[in-house]
Design an enzyme around this catalytic site. Structure first.
Site, PDB file in Angstrom:
ATOM      1  N   HIS A 223       0.805  -1.221   0.000  1.00 30.73           N
ATOM      2  CA  HIS A 223       0.000   0.000   0.000  1.00 30.73           C
ATOM      3  C   HIS A 223       0.841   1.276   0.000  1.00 30.73           C
ATOM      4  CE1 HIS A 223      -3.685   1.969  -0.586  1.00 30.73           C
ATOM      5  NE2 HIS A 223      -3.289   2.863   0.288  1.00 30.73           N
ATOM      6  N   TYR A 227       1.488   5.003  -2.597  1.00 35.61           N
ATOM      7  CA  TYR A 227       1.724   6.416  -2.252  1.00 35.61           C
ATOM      8  C   TYR A 227       3.113   6.870  -2.674  1.00 35.61           C
ATOM      9  CZ  TYR A 227      -2.760   6.105  -0.139  1.00 35.61           C
ATOM     10  OH  TYR A 227      -4.105   5.918   0.015  1.00 35.61           O
ATOM     11  N   HIS A 374      -9.541   0.388 -11.128  1.00 37.30           N
ATOM     12  CA  HIS A 374      -9.148   1.385 -10.110  1.00 37.30           C
ATOM     13  C   HIS A 374      -7.692   1.810 -10.290  1.00 37.30           C
ATOM     14  CE1 HIS A 374      -8.263   3.137  -6.180  1.00 37.30           C
ATOM     15  NE2 HIS A 374      -7.410   2.167  -5.920  1.00 37.30           N
ATOM     16  N   PHE A 375      -6.798   0.826 -10.462  1.00 34.44           N
ATOM     17  CA  PHE A 375      -5.410   1.288 -10.509  1.00 34.44           C
ATOM     18  C   PHE A 375      -4.990   1.792 -11.884  1.00 34.44           C
ATOM     19  CE2 PHE A 375      -4.380  -3.425 -10.493  1.00 34.44           C
ATOM     20  CZ  PHE A 375      -3.720  -3.496 -11.717  1.00 34.44           C
ATOM     21  N   HIS A 376      -5.837   1.533 -12.898  1.00 34.20           N
ATOM     22  CA  HIS A 376      -5.526   2.199 -14.170  1.00 34.20           C
ATOM     23  C   HIS A 376      -5.969   3.665 -14.138  1.00 34.20           C
ATOM     24  CE1 HIS A 376      -4.422  -1.758 -15.681  1.00 34.20           C
ATOM     25  NE2 HIS A 376      -3.741  -1.080 -16.597  1.00 34.20           N
ATOM     26  N   ARG A 439     -10.452 -10.557 -12.087  1.00 31.87           N
ATOM     27  CA  ARG A 439      -9.210  -9.966 -12.571  1.00 31.87           C
ATOM     28  C   ARG A 439      -8.247 -11.123 -12.805  1.00 31.87           C
ATOM     29  NH1 ARG A 439      -5.923  -7.056  -7.602  1.00 31.87           N
ATOM     30  NH2 ARG A 439      -4.341  -6.866  -9.220  1.00 31.87           N
ATOM     31  N   ARG A 440      -7.184 -10.849 -13.527  1.00 29.79           N
ATOM     32  CA  ARG A 440      -6.113 -11.824 -13.710  1.00 29.79           C
ATOM     33  C   ARG A 440      -6.588 -13.175 -14.231  1.00 29.79           C
ATOM     34  NH1 ARG A 440      -2.789 -10.570  -8.166  1.00 29.79           N
ATOM     35  NH2 ARG A 440      -1.413  -9.082  -9.135  1.00 29.79           N
TER      36      ARG A 440
HETATM   37 FE1  HAS Z   1      -5.905   1.915  -4.301  1.00 29.97          FE
HETATM   38  C1  HAS Z   1      -6.160  -1.516  -4.620  1.00 29.97           C
HETATM   39  C2  HAS Z   1      -7.926   1.834  -1.548  1.00 29.97           C
HETATM   40  C3  HAS Z   1      -5.511   5.335  -3.887  1.00 29.97           C
HETATM   41  C4  HAS Z   1      -3.296   1.877  -6.535  1.00 29.97           C
HETATM   42  N1  HAS Z   1      -4.937   0.459  -5.384  1.00 29.97           N
HETATM   43  C5  HAS Z   1      -5.209  -0.881  -5.389  1.00 29.97           C
HETATM   44  C6  HAS Z   1      -4.309  -1.553  -6.286  1.00 29.97           C
HETATM   45  C7  HAS Z   1      -3.461  -0.598  -6.782  1.00 29.97           C
HETATM   46  C8  HAS Z   1      -3.876   0.668  -6.222  1.00 29.97           C
HETATM   47  C9  HAS Z   1      -2.294  -0.829  -7.725  1.00 29.97           C
HETATM   48  O1  HAS Z   1      -8.998  -0.269   0.380  1.00 29.97           O
HETATM   49  C10 HAS Z   1      -4.336  -3.036  -6.633  1.00 29.97           C
HETATM   50  C11 HAS Z   1      -3.363  -3.843  -5.842  1.00 29.97           C
HETATM   51  C12 HAS Z   1      -3.417  -5.292  -6.275  1.00 29.97           C
HETATM   52  O2  HAS Z   1      -2.726  -5.640  -7.250  1.00 29.97           O
HETATM   53  O3  HAS Z   1      -4.191  -6.050  -5.689  1.00 29.97           O
HETATM   54  N2  HAS Z   1      -6.637   3.324  -3.002  1.00 29.97           N
HETATM   55  C13 HAS Z   1      -7.459   3.087  -1.961  1.00 29.97           C
HETATM   56  C14 HAS Z   1      -7.778   4.339  -1.292  1.00 29.97           C
HETATM   57  C15 HAS Z   1      -7.106   5.330  -1.967  1.00 29.97           C
HETATM   58  C16 HAS Z   1      -6.369   4.675  -3.021  1.00 29.97           C
HETATM   59  C17 HAS Z   1      -8.651   4.519  -0.096  1.00 29.97           C
HETATM   60  N3  HAS Z   1      -4.664   3.330  -5.068  1.00 29.97           N
HETATM   61  C18 HAS Z   1      -4.658   4.668  -4.760  1.00 29.97           C
HETATM   62  C19 HAS Z   1      -3.606   5.323  -5.494  1.00 29.97           C
HETATM   63  C20 HAS Z   1      -2.980   4.350  -6.237  1.00 29.97           C
HETATM   64  C21 HAS Z   1      -3.658   3.102  -5.961  1.00 29.97           C
HETATM   65  C22 HAS Z   1      -3.303   6.801  -5.410  1.00 29.97           C
HETATM   66  C23 HAS Z   1      -1.828   4.431  -7.179  1.00 29.97           C
HETATM   67  C24 HAS Z   1      -1.150   5.501  -7.439  1.00 29.97           C
HETATM   68  N4  HAS Z   1      -6.876   0.456  -3.314  1.00 29.97           N
HETATM   69  C25 HAS Z   1      -7.620   0.631  -2.177  1.00 29.97           C
HETATM   70  C26 HAS Z   1      -8.063  -0.691  -1.693  1.00 29.97           C
HETATM   71  C27 HAS Z   1      -7.561  -1.653  -2.562  1.00 29.97           C
HETATM   72  C28 HAS Z   1      -6.819  -0.907  -3.563  1.00 29.97           C
HETATM   73  C29 HAS Z   1      -8.873  -0.984  -0.509  1.00 29.97           C
HETATM   74  C30 HAS Z   1      -7.728  -3.171  -2.470  1.00 29.97           C
HETATM   75  C31 HAS Z   1      -8.870  -3.640  -3.283  1.00 29.97           C
HETATM   76  C32 HAS Z   1      -8.957  -5.156  -3.241  1.00 29.97           C
HETATM   77  O4  HAS Z   1      -9.920  -5.657  -2.674  1.00 29.97           O
HETATM   78  O5  HAS Z   1      -8.062  -5.844  -3.771  1.00 29.97           O
HETATM   79  C33 HAS Z   1      -7.095   6.809  -1.580  1.00 29.97           C
HETATM   80  O6  HAS Z   1      -5.781   7.228  -1.335  1.00 29.97           O
HETATM   81  C34 HAS Z   1      -7.746   7.705  -2.587  1.00 29.97           C
HETATM   82  C35 HAS Z   1      -7.918   9.127  -2.049  1.00 29.97           C
HETATM   83  C36 HAS Z   1      -8.161  10.110  -3.141  1.00 29.97           C
HETATM   84  C37 HAS Z   1      -9.047  11.115  -3.105  1.00 29.97           C
HETATM   85  C38 HAS Z   1      -9.168  12.043  -4.306  1.00 29.97           C
HETATM   86  C39 HAS Z   1      -8.621  13.460  -4.051  1.00 29.97           C
HETATM   87  C40 HAS Z   1      -8.645  14.251  -5.319  1.00 29.97           C
HETATM   88  C41 HAS Z   1      -7.659  15.103  -5.741  1.00 29.97           C
HETATM   89  C42 HAS Z   1      -7.801  15.772  -7.103  1.00 29.97           C
HETATM   90  C43 HAS Z   1      -8.264  17.197  -6.997  1.00 29.97           C
HETATM   91  C44 HAS Z   1      -8.606  17.723  -8.372  1.00 29.97           C
HETATM   92  C45 HAS Z   1      -8.518  19.018  -8.771  1.00 29.97           C
HETATM   93  C46 HAS Z   1      -8.915  19.402 -10.174  1.00 29.97           C
HETATM   94  C47 HAS Z   1      -8.076  20.097  -7.885  1.00 29.97           C
HETATM   95  C48 HAS Z   1      -9.921  11.362  -1.949  1.00 29.97           C
HETATM   96  C49 HAS Z   1      -6.446  15.402  -4.949  1.00 29.97           C
HETATM   97  C50 HAS Z   1     -10.370  19.738 -10.125  1.00 29.97           C
HETATM   98  C51 HAS Z   1     -10.872  20.397 -11.332  1.00 29.97           C
HETATM   99  C52 HAS Z   1     -12.130  20.302 -11.741  1.00 29.97           C
HETATM  100  C53 HAS Z   1     -12.545  21.050 -12.910  1.00 29.97           C
HETATM  101  C54 HAS Z   1     -13.142  19.446 -11.041  1.00 29.97           C
END
Ligand code: HAS
Length: 549
Positions: A223, A227, A374-376, A439-440
């Site tokens: 995890h 990050y 999700h991760f794409h 998946r996979r």
């Molecule tokens: Fe994830 C599985 C939970 C973020 C990557 N994640 C994965 C896997 C990968 C991955 C590779 O809880 C698969 C692993 C495998 O092979 O099995 N993930 C989260 C959560 C977040 C999260 C809670 N993941 C990421 C990030 C990744 C990533 C970042 C890669 C870089 N993930 C999970 C969980 C799994 C998981 C479970 C396991 C699932 C399972 O069952 O296998 C959080 O960090 C996300 C928080 C993000 C936000 C968004 C904030 C928005 C921002 C943009 C602002 C935009 C602006 C522009 C200012 C709250 C900062 C706006 C303009 C306009 C005009 C609107």
């Protein structure tokens, strides 16, 4: 914020570039493997010479998920430290080069084994899938090399602080150090499973491994790994983008605090990848789910800070109303518009993460192709588009060339192609995952399942999206080669933003490593000690003559 070093020293530039060349090579090969595996998966292609789906999937995952990211991040981070804290000392640069060569050697060892079909174990290399011992030794070299390279960055930071007592360090350097410490603490888990379990097992020294222990050690690392990928993109969003748009960083303190929170909360959350696994008491899973929601907070802070930066800038240019700032942004500048697409993508991507982390909803999506979707969106869109955008100014800065108007235009086209391809592919993955598509697994393994008929349109959409993405890869490689070797000679800026005048002074407590490392150690111990002891006591370790220690 002072900016005394406008240019990366040519010797440091060489070090940074060496990393970026490897990253781009990995992108080329990994991208091709991606195209092949999406076509094989959808049943549209059978590969010659008995090359299997899992082998190309391993090439794709390892090269893009591990090699591209680690090498690009290290290249960017070396350049960022040299740019903001001063030219590397000879000792730091030597450490940087040793780290690079050790990582490269390890990568080559692992890659050869994968290509020989001796390490078809996917990018997560879980037991009981077993690889050749050279693969595991290669991984060990990659990790050790990254520690040596990371030591170079930390050494520069320490030396800067010694020379500037009582002052906050340059923001970009501080962020690099947080990400490097995060990486070092996280990789202890993967080093543990590789050295004490997988390597002895693959050498035949022991006849079994405790799968739950190895998966737990992997996800202790896995995890924070995500990050480690994300934070360099956040560095660009917090520090580089404000300068490119002609604005100011909303708050230096808020940016530092969010990075400290990432360090604290990204590690004790690995169980959210193991929510459906037996052998872990639900209490500990629940605790880590709560901690997972804590690590969402710094991302929300980041979103807030970015909106504030855009709005402040817009208002300074006369924008009015709630969204008037939107029109004042430099849409024609690829260095801004490409990562902006990444930011927008991160909103649904992050929402998907919250769904994954929500204990009960995880039961619906776990091990379905939703997770791949999700991760794409997170890694392959938000992060990777930001990496591409970084390379548009970093590569010419390092090679002494310039980003021409033509390349800028092509970069924007590249981002549009990428966004369309990814929207189709990742959207189809999310939808098929909700219908239960695993998946996979390739078409040949589930083609007979009655539900498989429902998944076919989504499989075709994935293949179409994957093909469009491959065009995107050709475009980015073309731009990269141009910027590295053929663009006109000149000076391209390494943009580094300054803090807003009205912002409060940065409190020094944010750089008190004693506090943060103690809190980090406490959180890891609280989240892992009891469940890990339970695994060791209740698992098969110790029986059948296999001892872990
Ligand atoms: Fe994830 C599985 C939970 C973020 C990557 N994640 C994965 C896997 C990968 C991955 C590779 O809880 C698969 C692993 C495998 O092979 O099995 N993930 C989260 C959560 C977040 C999260 C809670 N993941 C990421 C990030 C990744 C990533 C970042 C890669 C870089 N993930 C999970 C969980 C799994 C998981 C479970 C396991 C699932 C399972 O069952 O296998 C959080 O960090 C996300 C928080 C993000 C936000 C968004 C904030 C928005 C921002 C943009 C602002 C935009 C602006 C522009 C200012 C709250 C900062 C706006 C303009 C306009 C005009 C609107």
């Amino acid at each position: 914020m002072s900016q005394p070093f406008a240019k990366v020293h040519p010797k440091d530039a060489k070090l940074a570039l060496a990393h970026i060349y490897v990253a781009m090579f990995a992108l080329a090969l990994g991208g091709l493997a991606g195209l092949l595996q999406t076509l094989v998966r959808s049943g549209r292609l059978v590969l010659p010479a008995n090359i299997g789906y899992y082998q190309v999937l391993t090439v794709h995952g390892v090269l893009l998920g591990l090699v591209l990211t680690t090498f690009f991040i290290y290249g960017f981070q070396h350049a960022a430290v040299s740019r903001t804290s001063g030219t590397y000392s000879d000792r730091s640069r030597l450490l940087g080069w040793i780290g690079f060569w050790v990582m490269l050697l390890g990568t080559a060892m692992a890659a050869v084994m994968i290509l020989l079909n001796e390490a078809t174990v996917l990018y997560t290399f879980y037991a009981p899938l077993q690889a050749h011992w050279i693969f595991y030794l290669g991984l060990t070299f990659v990790v050790v090399g990254s520690w040596v390279g990371g030591a170079a960055m930390i050494a520069q930071y320490i030396s800067w602080r010694k020379k500037h007592r009582g002052q906050p360090s340059p923001l970009l350097t501080f962020m690099v150090v947080i990400n490097t410490v995060l990486w070092i603490v996280a990789t202890l888990g993967v080093a543990g499973t590789v050295l004490f379990q997988l390597l002895p097992w693959s050498l035949g020294l022991v006849d079994r491994v405790d799968v739950l222990v190895s998966r737990t050690l992997f996800w202790y690392f896995g995890h924070p790994l995500v990050y480690f990928w994300l934070l360099p993109a956040y560095m660009a969003w917090y520090v580089i983008i404000p300068k490119i748009i002609g604005g100011k960083i909303f708050s230096d303190s808020l940016a530092r605090l969010s990075f400290v929170l990432f360090l604290l909360f990204s590690i004790p959350v690995g169980f959210h990848h193991q929510l459906v696994e037996p052998g872990i008491d639900p209490f500990w899973k629940f605790l880590q789910v709560v901690l997972t929601f804590m690590v969402v907070i710094p991302s929300l802070m980041t979103a807030f800070s970015l909106f504030a930066t855009f709005e402040m800038h817009g208002r300074s240019k006369g924008a009015r109303g709630l969204f008037g700032w939107f029109k004042k942004l430099p849409w024609g500048d690829a260095r801004f518009s490409v990562p902006f697409i990444g930011m927008v993508a991160f909103i649904p991507a992050g929402a998907g993460g919250l769904i994954n982390a929500s204990n009960q909803m995880n039961q619906v999506v776990h091990n379905s192709i939703w997770v791949t979707g999700h991760f794409h969106l997170t890694l392959a869109t938000s992060v990777v588009l930001t990496f591409f955008a970084i390379s548009y100014w970093l590569v010419p800065h390092l090679t002494g060339r310039v980003l021409t108007k033509a390349m800028n235009k092509l970069a924007i086209i590249q981002a549009i192609v990428w966004t369309v391809g990814m929207a189709i592919m990742s959207g189809a993955m999310h939808a098929a995952g909700l219908l239960g598509a695993p998946r996979r697994s390739s078409y040949s393994t589930y083609g007979d399942a009655p539900q498989a008929l429902d998944w076919i349109p989504y499989q075709i959409a994935q293949a179409i999206g994957g093909t469009i993405l491959f065009i995107g890869i050709i475009l980015i490689l073309y731009i990269f080669i141009n910027l590295a070797f053929f663009a006109p000679k000149g000076e391209e800026e390494f943009p580094v933003g300054e803090g807003a005048e009205a912002a409060e002074k940065t409190p020094m407590v944010l750089e008190n490593w004693r506090i943060w490392l103690t809190v980090l150690a406490a959180l890891i111990l609280i989240a892992y000690t009891v469940p890990f002891m339970e695994m060791l006591q209740n698992g098969p370790i110790g029986s059948k003559g296999y001892k872990l220690w």
